[in-house]
Design an enzyme around this catalytic site. Structure first.
Site: not given
Ligand code: SIN
Length: 524
Positions: A13, A42-44, A46-47, A231, A277, A360, A377
């Site tokens: 990653g 990591s590739a998944w 989105q934020g 999440h 969260r 992680e 990240l």
């Molecule tokens: C997300 O885009 O909701 C996740 C971002 C993250 O887990 O840091």
């Protein structure tokens, strides 16, 4: 057995790639179960990467938000250090070619995510940050002759002499095979977290706590294993893993409603959908449990823009037959990020000599009981560099080029037992998930012990059960609720427990044994 002068990096990653580049020209060997770029969490992502890039923002505010979200157990020194260097990492990634979103004046465009006091998440094409940063790093790695990548290999065990790690056992990731020992002067673990130990997860299928379990079984100190982040908004469309509906959607004003049309978060927290969260996750969980079918509504906030500004979300909607311009998105809670892991100091050192860790799999003290969005990240980047520099400083590796490693696996090995894995994952979701209690945690420990005993000759499965044991045992031990760890039988935080957990697998196994004995002694 193979002996190499290369530094072995387990994982593929962002942390693994960044460390390999940082170590160049020192020779490294990366062990990747999949083709490079596939299969890493990591590739998944989105934020994006949290960093105080705006003039109106500051590393101090970023660190303060990190500490606040972490619910009393963040290491404030680590948070301050990470927030301070975040900007330099964004600039370095930009120089490498990462195509961060910029405005007409060239300033970074930033998303707002939960519990950040300002828009602070540097992003790529809306929700493509992880994928695009990975692409950038893989392109750089392809021009780095010092880095050798072995794809299709899975690390199963660490070799130790006393408290020193001397190598890694690997097997084929593609088909059952025997193991090969690679002896190396230094090992960096960068192989992801534990989300896939749960039946509902946003993590790629291979990410099931194996790297954390491997280090635990070798005797490394673990930190905060009970703190798992769920999440709130994974797509509830029957897919495993569950695709993510990024928090940035809520940052743009998308709201959560239930089947009665009620915007339930306004009654839960002053920040409503942008509350920390763990709070949003528990509210979603409660709505789901009550049969209220929570959904994410992007219609008023984003309209048709959702299709172009959030391509990953749009793609998932299309696959599920949802038109987010006119329809809402069904959501559910899913295991997303493990705040706990292998205890690592500011240099990414584990408690074992010659073993470093980043990403992680590590627990550095940055996240506490609840990770601030998009600090994941960032932590991977910061500690990958720190570990690489420390490995150089310690002088574990000679600079000259090492021969490439040629790997072929002997016959042997066991086919994975998919039913046992499904049992483990169901158990973790049912009893070690969003809401926990002593009875459920003990029941989980019993199932984990039974499955482990039945698969004692499968090292990869035992890595998973080791991590599952650590999570459940530490959760049983923490008799309070804090951040991502909620106990129905101890619903309040206990100020005496406002500290991190430090635990070895041997201690978790004792707690497991006690739970088993208690059950055996209980009157029938
Ligand atoms: C997300 O885009 O909701 C996740 C971002 C993250 O887990 O840091």
């Amino acid at each position: 057995m193979i002996r190499t002068d290369r530094i072995v990096i387990v994982g593929a990653g962002i942390g693994a790639l960044y460390a390999a580049l940082e170590l160049a020209p020192r020779p490294v060997l990366m062990i990747s179960p999949e083709a490079l770029g596939d299969g890493a969490s990591s590739a998944w992502a989105q934020g994006g990467v949290a960093a105080a890039m705006a003039d109106s923002d500051s590393p101090e505010a970023h660190a303060a938000d990190t500490v606040r979200a972490g619910a009393g157990t963040v290491d404030a020194t680590v948070a301050a250090m990470v927030a301070r260097v975040a900007r330099a990492h964004i600039l370095d990634l930009t120089a490498l070619g990462a195509p961060f979103d910029r405005d007409a004046a060239g300033a970074y465009v930033m998303s707002r995510e939960a519990a950040h006091s300002a828009p602070r998440v540097v992003r790529v094409a809306g929700d493509q940050a992880g994928r695009q940063i990975m692409r950038t790093l893989i392109a750089a790695l392809s021009e780095t002759p010092s880095a050798q990548v072995i794809e299709g290999a899975l690390a199963t065990r660490l070799q130790t002499e006393g408290d020193r790690v001397t190598g890694v056992w690997v097997t084929s990731a593609a088909a059952p095979s025997g193991e090969v020992l690679i002896e190396a002067p230094a090992v960096l673990l960068a192989g992801g977290g534990s989300g896939g130990l749960y039946a509902q997860t946003t993590n790629p299928p291979r990410i099931r706590g194996q790297v954390i379990g491997m280090a635990a079984r070798a005797g490394a100190l673990m930190a905060d294993p009970e703190f798992v982040q769920f999440h709130p908004t994974s797509f509830d469309i029957g897919e495993d893993p569950a695709p993510l509906a990024t928090e940035a959607l809520r940052g743009e004003g998308a709201v959560l409603i239930n089947r009665h049309g009620a915007r339930f978060m306004t009654g839960v927290h002053p920040d409503a959908e942008l509350a920390p969260r763990d709070i949003v996750a528990r509210a979603i969980f409660a709505e789901t449990q009550s049969g209220n079918r929570p959904v994410l509504d992007t219609r008023a906030a984003l309209g048709a823009d959702v299709l172009t500004r959030f391509p990953a979300v749009a793609e998932t909607c299309a696959r599920a037959g949802i038109d987010p311009v006119t329809q809402t998105i069904p959501v559910a809670v899913a295991a997303h990020y493990h705040m706990g892991g292998i205890a690592a100091d500011a240099h990414g050192r584990s408690s074992l000599a010659a073993l470093w860790v980043c990403g992680e799999a590590a627990s550095t003290g940055l996240h506490g009981a609840n990770r601030l969005a998009s600090n994941g990240l960032l932590e991977a980047l910061v500690f990958a560099r720190a570990a690489a520099r420390d490995i150089e400083r310690v002088g574990a590796v000679p600079a000259p080029a090492a021969e490439p490693v040629a790997l072929s696996f002997p016959e042997g090995g066991l086919a994975a037992d998919h039913e046992a894995l499904a049992d483990l994952r169901r158990t973790m979701t049912a009893h070690v998930g969003v809401r926990r209690n002593a009875g459920g945690l003990k029941a989980a420990l019993r199932v984990i012990a039974r499955l482990e005993a039945a698969h004692a000759d499968d090292p990869s499965f035992c890595n998973m059960t080791a991590t599952a044991t650590l999570i459940a045992a530490a959760a049983l031990q923490r008799t309070e609720s804090r951040g991502g760890h909620w106990r129905d039988d101890y619903p309040n935080p206990d100020p005496r427990l406002a500290h991190r957990t430090m635990i070895r697998l041997s201690e978790a196994l004792c707690l497991r044994e006690t739970a088993l004995n208690e059950t055996a002694d209980a009157p029938s």
